[in-house]
Every structure is written in C-alpha cells, then in structure tokens.
Design a protein around this motif. Sequence first.
Motif, PDB file in Angstrom:
ATOM      1  N   ASP A  67      24.795  62.570  45.421  1.00  0.00           N
ATOM      2  CA  ASP A  67      24.387  61.944  44.154  1.00  0.00           C
ATOM      3  C   ASP A  67      25.533  61.167  43.516  1.00  0.00           C
ATOM      4  O   ASP A  67      25.321  60.116  42.911  1.00  0.00           O
ATOM      5  CB  ASP A  67      23.843  62.983  43.176  1.00  0.00           C
ATOM      6  CG  ASP A  67      22.455  63.475  43.567  1.00  0.00           C
ATOM      7  OD1 ASP A  67      21.747  62.764  44.318  1.00  0.00           O
ATOM      8  OD2 ASP A  67      22.076  64.579  43.126  1.00  0.00           O
ATOM      9  N   ALA A  68      26.759  61.680  43.644  1.00  0.00           N
ATOM     10  CA  ALA A  68      27.924  60.974  43.085  1.00  0.00           C
ATOM     11  C   ALA A  68      28.206  59.709  43.880  1.00  0.00           C
ATOM     12  O   ALA A  68      28.530  58.663  43.305  1.00  0.00           O
ATOM     13  CB  ALA A  68      29.147  61.893  43.084  1.00  0.00           C
ATOM     14  N   VAL A  69      28.084  59.786  45.211  1.00  0.00           N
ATOM     15  CA  VAL A  69      28.287  58.598  46.051  1.00  0.00           C
ATOM     16  C   VAL A  69      27.228  57.553  45.712  1.00  0.00           C
ATOM     17  O   VAL A  69      27.536  56.365  45.529  1.00  0.00           O
ATOM     18  CB  VAL A  69      28.247  58.966  47.551  1.00  0.00           C
ATOM     19  CG1 VAL A  69      28.380  57.722  48.413  1.00  0.00           C
ATOM     20  CG2 VAL A  69      29.344  59.977  47.887  1.00  0.00           C
ATOM     21  N   ASN A 128      35.217  47.324  45.178  1.00  0.00           N
ATOM     22  CA  ASN A 128      34.647  46.948  46.477  1.00  0.00           C
ATOM     23  C   ASN A 128      35.347  45.717  47.058  1.00  0.00           C
ATOM     24  O   ASN A 128      35.253  44.636  46.485  1.00  0.00           O
ATOM     25  CB  ASN A 128      33.154  46.694  46.312  1.00  0.00           C
ATOM     26  CG  ASN A 128      32.418  46.631  47.623  1.00  0.00           C
ATOM     27  OD1 ASN A 128      32.889  46.034  48.576  1.00  0.00           O
ATOM     28  ND2 ASN A 128      31.241  47.222  47.655  1.00  0.00           N
ATOM     29  N   PRO A 129      36.020  45.849  48.208  1.00  0.00           N
ATOM     30  CA  PRO A 129      36.748  44.706  48.771  1.00  0.00           C
ATOM     31  C   PRO A 129      35.877  43.704  49.530  1.00  0.00           C
ATOM     32  O   PRO A 129      36.359  42.645  49.920  1.00  0.00           O
ATOM     33  CB  PRO A 129      37.739  45.373  49.730  1.00  0.00           C
ATOM     34  CG  PRO A 129      37.051  46.625  50.169  1.00  0.00           C
ATOM     35  CD  PRO A 129      36.263  47.086  48.960  1.00  0.00           C
ATOM     36  N   LEU A 130      34.600  44.007  49.718  1.00  0.00           N
ATOM     37  CA  LEU A 130      33.700  43.114  50.444  1.00  0.00           C
ATOM     38  C   LEU A 130      32.672  42.474  49.517  1.00  0.00           C
ATOM     39  O   LEU A 130      32.491  41.267  49.523  1.00  0.00           O
ATOM     40  CB  LEU A 130      32.983  43.878  51.566  1.00  0.00           C
ATOM     41  CG  LEU A 130      31.977  43.101  52.399  1.00  0.00           C
ATOM     42  CD1 LEU A 130      32.612  41.886  53.056  1.00  0.00           C
ATOM     43  CD2 LEU A 130      31.354  44.015  53.446  1.00  0.00           C
ATOM     44  N   ASN A 131      32.001  43.290  48.728  1.00  0.00           N
ATOM     45  CA  ASN A 131      31.020  42.801  47.757  1.00  0.00           C
ATOM     46  C   ASN A 131      31.751  42.655  46.429  1.00  0.00           C
ATOM     47  O   ASN A 131      31.898  43.615  45.689  1.00  0.00           O
ATOM     48  CB  ASN A 131      29.861  43.789  47.622  1.00  0.00           C
ATOM     49  CG  ASN A 131      29.143  43.993  48.929  1.00  0.00           C
ATOM     50  OD1 ASN A 131      29.603  44.758  49.766  1.00  0.00           O
ATOM     51  ND2 ASN A 131      28.059  43.294  49.116  1.00  0.00           N
ATOM     52  N   VAL A 164      28.609  59.262  55.174  1.00  0.00           N
ATOM     53  CA  VAL A 164      28.127  57.924  54.838  1.00  0.00           C
ATOM     54  C   VAL A 164      28.026  57.115  56.126  1.00  0.00           C
ATOM     55  O   VAL A 164      29.011  56.928  56.832  1.00  0.00           O
ATOM     56  CB  VAL A 164      29.083  57.212  53.849  1.00  0.00           C
ATOM     57  CG1 VAL A 164      28.602  55.791  53.570  1.00  0.00           C
ATOM     58  CG2 VAL A 164      29.201  58.002  52.561  1.00  0.00           C
ATOM     59  N   LEU A 165      26.815  56.666  56.424  1.00  0.00           N
ATOM     60  CA  LEU A 165      26.579  55.731  57.515  1.00  0.00           C
ATOM     61  C   LEU A 165      26.408  54.364  56.867  1.00  0.00           C
ATOM     62  O   LEU A 165      25.456  54.138  56.126  1.00  0.00           O
ATOM     63  CB  LEU A 165      25.337  56.122  58.315  1.00  0.00           C
ATOM     64  CG  LEU A 165      24.933  55.165  59.439  1.00  0.00           C
ATOM     65  CD1 LEU A 165      26.042  55.048  60.473  1.00  0.00           C
ATOM     66  CD2 LEU A 165      23.628  55.650  60.074  1.00  0.00           C
ATOM     67  N   LEU A 194      35.417  53.195  48.666  1.00  0.00           N
ATOM     68  CA  LEU A 194      34.390  54.042  48.052  1.00  0.00           C
ATOM     69  C   LEU A 194      34.922  55.455  47.843  1.00  0.00           C
ATOM     70  O   LEU A 194      34.770  56.033  46.758  1.00  0.00           O
ATOM     71  CB  LEU A 194      33.139  54.053  48.936  1.00  0.00           C
ATOM     72  CG  LEU A 194      31.991  54.961  48.518  1.00  0.00           C
ATOM     73  CD1 LEU A 194      31.462  54.593  47.136  1.00  0.00           C
ATOM     74  CD2 LEU A 194      30.875  54.891  49.569  1.00  0.00           C
ATOM     75  N   ALA A 195      35.583  56.011  48.847  1.00  0.00           N
ATOM     76  CA  ALA A 195      36.170  57.347  48.717  1.00  0.00           C
ATOM     77  C   ALA A 195      37.221  57.368  47.615  1.00  0.00           C
ATOM     78  O   ALA A 195      37.282  58.317  46.811  1.00  0.00           O
ATOM     79  CB  ALA A 195      36.782  57.783  50.049  1.00  0.00           C
TER      80      ALA A 195
END
Length: 145
Positions: A15-17, A31-34, A102-103, A136-137
Amino acid sequence: MHQIRTEAIIPAMPDAVWAVLADFERYGEWNPLNLEAYGAAKVGAKVKMVFRNLAGKGVIRQTTRIVAAEPGRELAWSGHVPLVFAGRHGFLLTPHAEGTHVLHTEVLGGLLPATWSKAKIARDFTPAYEAVNVALAQRLADLAA
C-alpha cells in the motif's frame, strides 16, 4: 514487440509503494524516468506525462491512459503514437517477506521499437527502469524517516 522487465524487493508494504507510484504530481521529486505526470491513478483516466527520451535526446511529452489501477497491487498506463509507437508501462506489487516485490515492465510495439535490437533495449532502457526501482525504494525510505 519488446519487453523491458525489472524486479526489486522494496522494504515497504504494497500500500505504501502504491501510494508513491499513484502520486503522479510528485514524480518530479524522485522519478528519474517519468519527469512529470499530471492526472489520477484511476482506470480510464488520462495522465499527461513527460518522459526522459531513452532512444535519443531530450524528453517526450505524451498523454497516457491508465489501464490498471488496483491500490496495493497494480498500476499501469499505455500510450501510443499511431503506427510509430505503442507502450504499456506497469508496476505489479506482490507482498514479500521483506516488504514488496515490484515487477516493473514495459511492452513496446510499433514501427520505432521494431528497429531496436535486444542489445539496445538492454543497454539503453533496462538500466533506466532499474534506476526507477532504486529511486522508488529511496523515496519510500525518505518518507519513512
């Protein structure tokens, strides 16, 4: 079709992720991509995004559509430029003894990705997706501190 597939174990509950992934308006903070995203994490919603262009220089601006939004479980969006590009970018979250597995994937199709080799995907794309997992981590660790 090409697929980018990365995995990570993040020491936080699903839920936190999910909460960090679904908070589009804060993507620019971590976020380094988005680099930017504006909209709601609800199936069918349109989300305006700015991506780092991994196939060249600069950024790509695109309006995506949320195709999966199950809190604590999955978030995915799709975007396309007719014939040229189609992509489905997603995060699948599974409870794990150490937090959340996370996948992180993207399925790429269209004329442009058809010109890319598997080596190009591995060299130019996969590391950027892995960097998102690391960021993210770190974001979750910072919020927990």
